[in-house]
Motif scaffolding. Sequence first.
Motif: not given
Lengths: 92, 358
Positions: B111-115, B120-129, B131-135
């Motif tokens: 997965g990808l995270f962005r600060s 100091a703190t991170w946010s999940h880049v949810e758009g990648l997770t 993605h329809p292929s994720r499963s």
Amino acid sequence: MATVILPRSLVALFPGTERRHATDAPTVAGIFDALERDIPGLRDRLVDSGPNLRRHINVFVDGEPASLTSPVAPSSVVHVVPAVSGGAAGPV
Amino acid sequence: MAGRVLLLVGTKKGGFIVDGDAGRGVWTIRGPLCDGFAIHDMNVDPATGTLFAGGGSSWYGPAVFRSDDHGQTWTVSSAGLSYGDGGPEISAVWNVTPAHGAIYAGVGEAGLFRSADGGATWSHVEGLTNHPSRSEWQPGAGGLILHTIIAHPTDAAHLWIAISAVGCFETMDGGATWQTRNAGVRADFMAERYPEFGQCVHKMAMAAGEPLHLYQQNHCGVYRTLDGGATWQEITAGLPSEFGFPIAAHPRDPLTSWTIPLNGADRGRFVPDGAAAVWRTRDGGDSWERLSGGLPQEHAYLGILREAMAVDRLDPVGVYFGTSTGQLWVSRDEGDAWEMLTGDLPPIYSVEAVLLDG
């Protein structure tokens, strides 16, 4: 207040942090939440997203193996110990 | 261009910093840093000079370390590096890439995270997770890891990422939506040889001055794209093996890049015939030359991992690689001649070269 003893390798990540703490909470999870307020980031080092204790972290309450839900009495001593099973690198 | 080079070296047993002199001939090693965490990637924010180290501890989980004084002191955080309670566990940070004022972290499980606050703190880049292929993502030998992040040099919303055994993805809207970018890349280990995703990309690099021109070392060959990954052309011909991990691009010449072929996925993953060589193209991958000056040519069973090759920005370009047996090699002439800087580090996971002024 319960006495909590943290491992040397853990407190090294938080400069100035002592290994021994006096903390008041009814469970191991509560102890970690209380410590987190004074030492931001500490809980993440010990608890995964289960939430569970990290795989290679052991906690003992008064000498007995404990989980996040284990009760803690005001007179308890809580040891947090890196397991000997840790330290192996993952696949590369 | 003048300056001195700082090498950032991530290893199984912490990070190291190697300070070079102006001639790149005298080196001083500092470390181990980062409290014994396995460090998979170290990088610098060129806008601020801040150093970052990403890795993980089997005891204490994933973390990004930060230093504002060239590695003298460090702080650590993993706040927000989580998929949330009940989500997959994150074991380590595999890539940390500053870009356009943000810091990106690629992690395993992938997965990808962005600060936005310097790590100091991170946010999940949810758009990648999302993605329809994720499963259908499946782990490679190194796990299900996001190991490559490439930022467009001028468009902050435009990124490429790569995940082992899943492939390359591109976003042009800051991570909200992603497109697979694997057309033309083989996946010989799958029933369908050219699937939309599932390719085992090992590393990608952007050509100098041409943001849509990327190179890729894959489990199944070496490739280039001239259209940002919409189509890839195989450029393996001329190399001794299709298998390897790192690939590095010249800082000024878009047609020059380097790779280090290994003998094969199921043959030990060391340099072919135990003879060490770096291979260089000067024509965008149409042809390759073997560079072995100073490198051992007998019984050298060296493995080089995906993040463990780097180039500096001096002229001629310095090229650097580290081995999984702890050797750090240096070339001051774009790969023609090599010297071993040290042979005694822990297994090397990553090498990055930072150019300091003066």
